[in-house]
Scaffold this active site. Sequence first.
Site, PDB file in Angstrom:
ATOM      1  N   GLY A 208      -5.529  47.022  -7.426  1.00  0.00           N
ATOM      2  CA  GLY A 208      -4.411  46.403  -8.336  1.00  0.00           C
ATOM      3  C   GLY A 208      -4.446  46.989  -9.856  1.00  0.00           C
ATOM      4  N   SER A 209      -4.318  46.397 -10.659  1.00  0.00           N
ATOM      5  CA  SER A 209      -4.148  46.889 -12.043  1.00  0.00           C
ATOM      6  C   SER A 209      -5.155  47.693 -12.809  1.00  0.00           C
ATOM      7  CB  SER A 209      -3.249  46.232 -13.497  1.00  0.00           C
ATOM      8  OG  SER A 209      -4.405  44.923 -13.608  1.00  0.00           O
ATOM      9  N   GLY A 213      -9.313  45.953 -12.576  1.00  0.00           N
ATOM     10  CA  GLY A 213     -10.394  47.241 -12.578  1.00  0.00           C
ATOM     11  C   GLY A 213     -11.241  47.519 -12.951  1.00  0.00           C
ATOM     12  N   GLU A 230      -8.507  50.825  -6.842  1.00  0.00           N
ATOM     13  CA  GLU A 230      -7.233  52.004  -6.386  1.00  0.00           C
ATOM     14  C   GLU A 230      -6.693  50.959  -7.836  1.00  0.00           C
ATOM     15  OE1 GLU A 230      -3.189  52.615  -4.459  1.00  0.00           O
ATOM     16  OE2 GLU A 230      -5.038  52.302  -3.220  1.00  0.00           O
TER      17      GLU A 230
END
Length: 461
Positions: A208-209, A213, A230
């Site tokens: 995600g963003s 994270g 990721e």
Amino acid sequence: MTETIKLKSPIDGSIYAERPVATDQAVNAAVERAKAAQAAWAQTSIAERGKYLLAFLEALLAMNDEIVPELAWQMGRPTRYGGEKGGVEERTRYMVALAEKALAPYVPEDRPGFRRYLKKEPLGVVFVIAPWNYPYLTAVNSIVPALMAGNAVILKHAAQTLLVGERFAKAFERAGLPKGVFQNIVLNHAQTEKLLGSGKIDHVNFTGSVAGGRAIEKAAAGTFMTLGLELGGKDPAYVLPDVKLDHAVANLVDGAFYNSGQCCCGIERVYVHEKVYDEFVEGFIAETKNYRVGNPLDQATTMGPMAQARFADFIREQKAEALRKGATAHIGMKVENDREGSPYLAPEVLTNVDHQMSVMREESFGPIVGIMKVRNDEEAIALMNDSPYGLTASIWTTDTDRAAAIGDRIETGTVFMNRCDYVDPGLVWTGVKETGKGGAMSVVGYENLTRPKSYHLRETI
């Protein structure tokens, strides 16, 4: 009143699905079931685990005719592309086949009188927080190797693709997977953070963003769980003078605009050597104009709406800012409902761009790409590295040695030559800088889902 998660379809704005959020008691019960089931699952042979995973795959593939229109309704991908069946099958079969070798004990050099080896033990309970853009592929990246390694998995899928988690659960049920080894739960953000901080999760994998994270790292602080993150990307391409131009144009246009540009490793910026710049740009524009934007349920549609209107509005803002700063827009495609507040958005190609513009620096995650002219490799490398992200970079040339040498100097997780936007299950999928940490796929993916345990056994006294 029971809290629910609503899935708003980008096709027409209707509520396509609605599910109740799990109660705290239900979440705790799911974790306890996972822990209990994992102990027995870890004792199951790798070969036996593989049989369950391949049965799961067959069950999931059998649902594909239902899954494809569901994906269109949930996140807007045109039905003509057939969903994610091919990639899901490739990655699942590869990781199942790889498991025996990847999880085999390591035995160091012989030492008389001692038996020494290192085993790869499962981590325990793996929490997968999956994204909506490739909701099956990204989830499979973690779920399959996590289970093959002997872990139990709890899946929380994105609100935009709620039904995907249910499809996974149904496929595992049809495969006869022991109860509790895989569970799909619906959580809100507060519950997710609470679970991450509970100390009951051994590993989390999130796609995600960057902001997401950071929130996960903060929530998990002090638990010492391992993380696979990721996050963002701003993937570049460099087109060299000796390129096979038609091939580069066709593949880079597809790499930029497939899935409405909503790809983790989609091409977001292109640097072209001055010797082929004009010809490349001309071909790129012509190829982009072939897209047909519309209802993803229509077989003639090649680009559906973005998953949410706010994502499309961000692209509109990036384009407007670039134009104010001197960029030139080349497509100007007329698309019904392409207006502020709508997820329907035409693809756009910009030239006369520079790194003072958001479109060349900040993740777009949509159907817009900037193309810059460069004089040489040095300039291209500097520009490709001028980013807070580093997931993939592609180099377009007929010279493999030159591509490898340039790749050595690019700050990225993967270097492509003459292709882009692809996950090879035999190679680790990872990134650098703000793209995240950890890695999926390949033997490295298994290493990130296990812990080493050493055996030092003295045979003589």
